[in-house]
Write a protein that holds these residues in place. Structure first.
Motif, PDB file in Angstrom:
ATOM      1  N   ASP A  80       5.542  72.302 -18.858  1.00 32.46           N
ATOM      2  CA  ASP A  80       6.139  70.980 -19.092  1.00 32.46           C
ATOM      3  C   ASP A  80       6.397  70.257 -17.774  1.00 32.46           C
ATOM      4  OD1 ASP A  80       6.045  71.381 -21.790  1.00 32.46           O
ATOM      5  OD2 ASP A  80       8.166  71.909 -22.007  1.00 32.46           O
ATOM      6  N   LYS A  81       6.832  70.996 -16.781  1.00 30.07           N
ATOM      7  CA  LYS A  81       7.089  70.401 -15.463  1.00 30.07           C
ATOM      8  C   LYS A  81       5.792  69.884 -14.851  1.00 30.07           C
ATOM      9  CE  LYS A  81       8.964  71.500 -10.876  1.00 30.07           C
ATOM     10  NZ  LYS A  81       9.600  72.567 -10.032  1.00 30.07           N
ATOM     11  N   PHE A  82       4.737  70.674 -15.003  1.00 33.07           N
ATOM     12  CA  PHE A  82       3.434  70.269 -14.455  1.00 33.07           C
ATOM     13  C   PHE A  82       2.921  69.001 -15.124  1.00 33.07           C
ATOM     14  CE2 PHE A  82      -1.203  70.369 -14.914  1.00 33.07           C
ATOM     15  CZ  PHE A  82      -1.580  70.298 -13.582  1.00 33.07           C
ATOM     16  N   LEU A  83       2.968  68.948 -16.454  1.00 36.52           N
ATOM     17  CA  LEU A  83       2.471  67.775 -17.174  1.00 36.52           C
ATOM     18  C   LEU A  83       3.283  66.533 -16.855  1.00 36.52           C
ATOM     19  CD1 LEU A  83       1.645  69.334 -20.667  1.00 36.52           C
ATOM     20  CD2 LEU A  83       0.024  68.594 -18.910  1.00 36.52           C
ATOM     21  N   ALA A  84       4.591  66.696 -16.685  1.00 35.47           N
ATOM     22  CA  ALA A  84       5.438  65.553 -16.343  1.00 35.47           C
ATOM     23  C   ALA A  84       5.106  65.015 -14.961  1.00 35.47           C
ATOM     24  CB  ALA A  84       6.912  65.960 -16.413  1.00 35.47           C
TER      25      ALA A  84
END
Length: 297
Positions: A102-106
């Protein structure tokens, strides 16, 4: 079926002509997961270039890598694996993996935007101004016909997978593709302006000039593009009209295969051909590599 995912080398992937070479900002995480391809390369029914997005299921070992996730969708992630995609159920990932993803996609919304754009284009939904001219050099290389692998049974598993969710039996799909792949040309050698057609021990070469592209409209509402090349000189046996279709609509790197139409008729006549689309893979690819590629498209 679940399989233990195995470590593999990370590599950049190409989406719609955009090379996403993301730095390793997160440590690769190995997970256990069932997989399902989401961007299927189902060769067309009445119009060969049309994607019907029919899904086939094929599990194989791969590494879940955060940097290769391109989208979060409901209860799963979509992850690029080579030149195809898998769905990764969120329920099978750890809290650490979910948080990292989720951190990467954000932090990289451009990854999802590029994936969605490419997905729509490959499904045949695009605007006219997205189509760009392409040179013959994009298809440069040595290529082999896929027909022998269908004839000798190598691709029988592909036909069986299609039958699991399609409207034909495996034998009917094989007959359909035997017609589609049919060609007396077994190898092609392409340079920046020439194509050599190899039929057994006989070769013919023509020099070809780019003469634009044609957008084809399909009953479903989606579309396809053929890129046209016309012979300007060369051997008499070399066909006059050549048309390429590889489901891309603009300059693209690292092509793994393509469909080609050729004849001595005009381009307008050749554009009517919808049942026969000889298909070629790199000559250095083995039977197993071609099988895996087809099972995952």
């Amino acid at each position: 079926m679940k399989k233990k995912l195995i470590p593999s080398l990370l590599a950049p992937f190409i989406i719609g002509g955009l090379s996403l070479q993301l730095s390793s900002v997160l440590t690769p995480i190995v997970a256990e997961s069932s997989t399902e391809d989401v961007n299927q390369h189902e060769h067309q029914h009445q119009e060969h270039e049309e994607h019907n997005n029919e899904e086939h299921h094929h599990d194989h070992e791969f590494e879940f890598t955060v940097e290769n996730v391109v989208k979060k969708e409901d209860d799963h992630y979509i992850m690029a694996h080579g030149d195809h995609f898998h769905t990764i159920p969120i329920s099978e990932l750890t809290e650490e993996q979910i948080a990292a993803t989720d951190k990467f996609l954000a932090a990289h919304p451009e990854v999802t935007e590029a994936y969605e754009k490419a997905h729509n284009i490959h499904a045949g939904y695009f605007e006219n101004d997205q189509v760009e001219d392409r040179s013959l050099e994009e298809w440069a290389g040595d290529w082999q016909s896929v027909l022998p692998y269908l004839e000798d049974g190598t691709l029988d598993m592909v036909m069986e997978k299609k039958a699991e969710s399609g409207e034909k039996t495996a034998d009917e799909y094989k007959e359909y593709y035997l017609t589609g792949y049919a060609s007396d040309v077994d190898h092609l050698t392409i340079t920046k302006d020439e194509i050599t057609f190899k039929k057994g021990d006989k070769n013919s070469t023509g020099q070809y000039e780019y003469t634009g592209y044609e957008i084809l409209e399909y009953e479903k509402g989606n579309r396809g593009v053929r890129f046209l090349f016309t012979k300007v000189e060369g051997d008499e046996e070399a066909p006059k009209s050549i048309q390429f279709s590889d489901h891309n609509i603009s300059p693209t790197e690292d092509l793994t295969h393509f469909h080609i139409f050729f004849s001595n008729e005009s381009h307008q006549e050749l554009l009517k051909e919808m049942d026969n689309w000889p298909t070629f893979y790199p000559t250095e690819w083995t039977a197993d590599e071609i099988l895996v590629d087809q099972l995952n498209h």
